[in-house]
Enzyme design. Structure first.
Site, mmCIF file in Angstrom:
data_model
loop_
_atom_site.group_PDB
_atom_site.id
_atom_site.type_symbol
_atom_site.label_atom_id
_atom_site.label_comp_id
_atom_site.label_asym_id
_atom_site.label_seq_id
_atom_site.Cartn_x
_atom_site.Cartn_y
_atom_site.Cartn_z
ATOM 1 N N ARG A 65 -55.735 7.236 23.471
ATOM 2 C CA ARG A 65 -55.804 8.503 23.252
ATOM 3 C C ARG A 65 -56.763 8.624 24.173
ATOM 4 O O ARG A 65 -56.170 9.902 25.359
ATOM 5 C CB ARG A 65 -57.041 8.041 22.144
ATOM 6 N N HIS A 69 -56.721 11.730 26.628
ATOM 7 C CA HIS A 69 -56.966 13.156 27.382
ATOM 8 C C HIS A 69 -57.444 12.865 27.950
ATOM 9 O O HIS A 69 -58.060 13.778 28.805
ATOM 10 C CB HIS A 69 -58.487 13.229 25.659
ATOM 11 N N ASN A 97 -63.386 15.843 21.833
ATOM 12 C CA ASN A 97 -64.044 14.325 22.230
ATOM 13 C C ASN A 97 -65.151 13.759 22.103
ATOM 14 O O ASN A 97 -65.620 12.776 22.515
ATOM 15 C CB ASN A 97 -64.254 14.307 24.277
ATOM 16 N N HIS A 196 -50.012 7.424 16.854
ATOM 17 C CA HIS A 196 -51.261 7.527 15.201
ATOM 18 C C HIS A 196 -50.048 6.001 14.328
ATOM 19 O O HIS A 196 -50.825 6.651 12.987
ATOM 20 C CB HIS A 196 -51.347 8.911 15.261
HETATM 21 C C1 HEM Z 1 -50.456 15.519 18.952
HETATM 22 C C2 HEM Z 1 -51.353 16.135 19.167
HETATM 23 C C3 HEM Z 1 -52.015 15.322 17.998
HETATM 24 C C4 HEM Z 1 -53.621 15.938 17.782
HETATM 25 C C5 HEM Z 1 -53.786 17.524 17.733
HETATM 26 C C6 HEM Z 1 -54.480 14.754 17.993
HETATM 27 C C7 HEM Z 1 -54.812 14.348 17.113
HETATM 28 C C8 HEM Z 1 -56.247 13.109 16.936
HETATM 29 C C9 HEM Z 1 -56.942 13.351 16.127
HETATM 30 C C10 HEM Z 1 -57.626 14.591 15.682
HETATM 31 C C11 HEM Z 1 -58.186 11.848 16.531
HETATM 32 C C12 HEM Z 1 -59.194 11.389 15.682
HETATM 33 C C13 HEM Z 1 -59.908 11.478 16.346
HETATM 34 C C14 HEM Z 1 -61.960 10.710 15.850
HETATM 35 O O1 HEM Z 1 -61.184 10.904 14.184
HETATM 36 O O2 HEM Z 1 -62.848 11.116 16.119
HETATM 37 C C15 HEM Z 1 -56.909 11.119 17.024
HETATM 38 C C16 HEM Z 1 -56.615 9.666 17.053
HETATM 39 C C17 HEM Z 1 -55.783 9.176 18.074
HETATM 40 N N1 HEM Z 1 -55.030 9.312 18.554
HETATM 41 FE FE1 HEM Z 1 -54.311 11.641 19.211
HETATM 42 N N2 HEM Z 1 -53.732 13.984 18.797
HETATM 43 C C18 HEM Z 1 -52.852 14.453 19.451
HETATM 44 C C19 HEM Z 1 -51.430 13.512 19.945
HETATM 45 C C20 HEM Z 1 -51.994 12.044 20.379
HETATM 46 C C21 HEM Z 1 -51.809 11.352 21.556
HETATM 47 C C22 HEM Z 1 -49.917 11.944 22.107
HETATM 48 C C23 HEM Z 1 -52.016 10.584 22.000
HETATM 49 C C24 HEM Z 1 -51.269 9.231 22.708
HETATM 50 C C25 HEM Z 1 -50.045 9.195 23.209
HETATM 51 C C26 HEM Z 1 -53.062 10.043 20.528
HETATM 52 C C27 HEM Z 1 -53.136 9.399 20.405
HETATM 53 C C28 HEM Z 1 -54.000 8.764 19.572
HETATM 54 C C29 HEM Z 1 -54.937 7.403 19.466
HETATM 55 C C30 HEM Z 1 -54.780 6.020 19.463
HETATM 56 C C31 HEM Z 1 -55.746 7.705 18.711
HETATM 57 C C32 HEM Z 1 -56.817 6.720 17.349
HETATM 58 C C33 HEM Z 1 -57.861 6.493 18.369
HETATM 59 C C34 HEM Z 1 -59.246 5.327 18.109
HETATM 60 O O3 HEM Z 1 -59.166 4.786 17.221
HETATM 61 O O4 HEM Z 1 -60.477 5.653 18.439
HETATM 62 N N3 HEM Z 1 -52.748 11.471 19.861
HETATM 63 N N4 HEM Z 1 -55.877 12.421 17.520
#
Ligand code: HEM
Ligand SMILES: *[C@@H]1O[C@H](CO)[C@@H](O)[C@H](O)[C@H]1NC(C)=O
Ligand SMILES: *[C@@H]1O[C@H](CO)[C@@H](O)[C@H](O)[C@H]1NC(C)=O
Length: 321
Positions: A65, A69, A97, A196
């Site tokens: 992630r 970002h 973030n 995800h």
């Molecule tokens: C399509 C639009 C996307 C949205 C709206 C989005 C939004 C989010 C949100 C809200 C979270 C949870 C954050 C939290 O609760 O602190 C999250 C987690 C995550 N996102 Fe996304 N995301 C998107 C695309 C992506 C992309 C493109 C990637 C990587 C290629 C990604 C990788 C991740 C990962 C791996 C997590 C889990 C992180 C952790 O457990 O520390 N996301 N995302």
């Protein structure tokens, strides 16, 4: 006859070779950038990532992630890694973030070892690109050759972080246009969202979806409400992939088909709209997902890199030299 056909084959091969060369010059990055400059780079990154993921599986997700970002905010330039100072406001405390992105200590640990092996040679932006790839692979996902040669930004932008990163309440059309702004197609967006399949999200990011959304499996919503109340518990965590949260697989797409996407933005990919067919394909064809994910990661890694004499090779990923 034999001669003319082999010369046309040669001409064809030459054209292929030239277009490959043109492509790599255009892209500016290449996988062998550090082959002589820092031959042990990839072994170092891999071993620190392996230790970090062994300590906590979630770290593979968190680093993936971080890379997303980084790339979406003025390109893959390590800008997200810069700490705020009295004189400088960085990206770490931007809305998407703050209290959310994590893994900075792992990047620091990799950087320390890389600096010991090859001083002032490898950018933090490239370390992040390699670490994200290894995070995916260590959790059972694909591996690929990472394009390298990025340099580090000397600045960062909190306002760009606030405006360029999609939020969890985004509609399908917003997601498509925000990825489009980075030259990523709707298909790239749907493949990249497969990230995800690993990691966790806080209640505050999915409360609206489980309480006020029509496009959700009611059994699933009831389960999530148990640990994400209407008010309070903002930081309570739930897996983005209910079935296999520590395994990088295609189950994320199967969840979308049973209306078990955790975020509103996840379920938007299967809402009767333009991405439904692709979600169905990925849900039954892990190789199709894997191939598209890798291609889209490489594309995302090419968003506006600093190259040549632009930027710098930061010595400490948290501050400019
Ligand atoms: C399509 C639009 C996307 C949205 C709206 C989005 C939004 C989010 C949100 C809200 C979270 C949870 C954050 C939290 O609760 O602190 C999250 C987690 C995550 N996102 Fe996304 N995301 C998107 C695309 C992506 C992309 C493109 C990637 C990587 C290629 C990604 C990788 C991740 C990962 C791996 C997590 C889990 C992180 C952790 O457990 O520390 N996301 N995302
Ligand atoms: C902030 O700027 C002042 C004046 O340029 C400088 O003396 C100081 O060292 C800077 N502080 C930090 C933390 O960069
Ligand atoms: C809702 O989720 C359950 C598993 O929790 C599943 O058996 C059911 O088929 C899902 N419903 C729909 C409409 O997909």
């Amino acid at each position: 006859m034999g001669f003319s056909s082999s010369s046309s084959t040669n001409r064809f091969l030459t054209i292929c070779l030239l277009s490959l060369l043109a492509f790599s010059v255009n892209g500016q990055l290449n996988p062998n950038f550090y082959a002589t400059r820092c031959p042990n780079l990839q072994i170092i990154v891999r071993s620190v990532m392996a230790q970090a993921v062994a300590r906590e599986t979630r770290m593979g997700a968190s680093i993936l992630r971080l890379f997303f970002h980084d790339c979406f905010v003025n390109g893959c330039d390590g800008s997200i890694l810069l700490d705020d100072t009295a004189n400088f406001t960085g990206e770490k405390n931007a809305g998407p973030n703050m209290n959310s992105v994590r893994g900075f200590e792992v990047i620091d640990a990799i950087k320390t070892q890389v600096e010991a092996a090859c001083r002032a040679t490898v950018s933090c932006a490239d370390i992040l690109a390699l670490a994200a790839r290894d995070g995916v692979n260590l959790l059972g996902g694909p591996t690929w050759a990472v394009q390298l040669g990025r340099r580090d930004a000397r600045t960062a932008s909190q306002s760009a972080a606030n405006s360029n990163l999609p939020g969890p309440g985004s509609s399908l059309s917003t997601l498509i246009s925000m990825f489009g702004a980075k030259q990523l197609t709707a298909r790239d967006m749907t493949a990249l969202s497969g990230a995800h399949t690993i990691g966790l999200a806080r209640c505050t990011t999915f409360r609206g979806h489980i309480y006020n959304d029509g496009n959700i499996n009611s059994t699933f919503a009831a389960l999530r409400k148990q640990t994400c109340p209407q008010s309070g518990g903002d930081g309570n965590l739930a897996p983005l992939d209910i079935q296999s949260p520590t395994r990088f697989d295609n189950v994320y797409y199967q969840n979308l088909i049973s209306q078990r996407g955790l975020l509103h933005s996840d379920q938007e990919l299967f809402n009767g709209g333009s991405q439904d067919a692709l979600v169905r394909t990925y849900s039954t064809n892990p190789a199709a997902f894997s191939n598209d994910f890798v291609m889209a990661m490489i594309k995302m890694g090419n968003v506006s890199p600093l190259t040549g004499s632009n930027g710098e090779i930061r010595l400490n990923c948290r501050k400019v030299n």
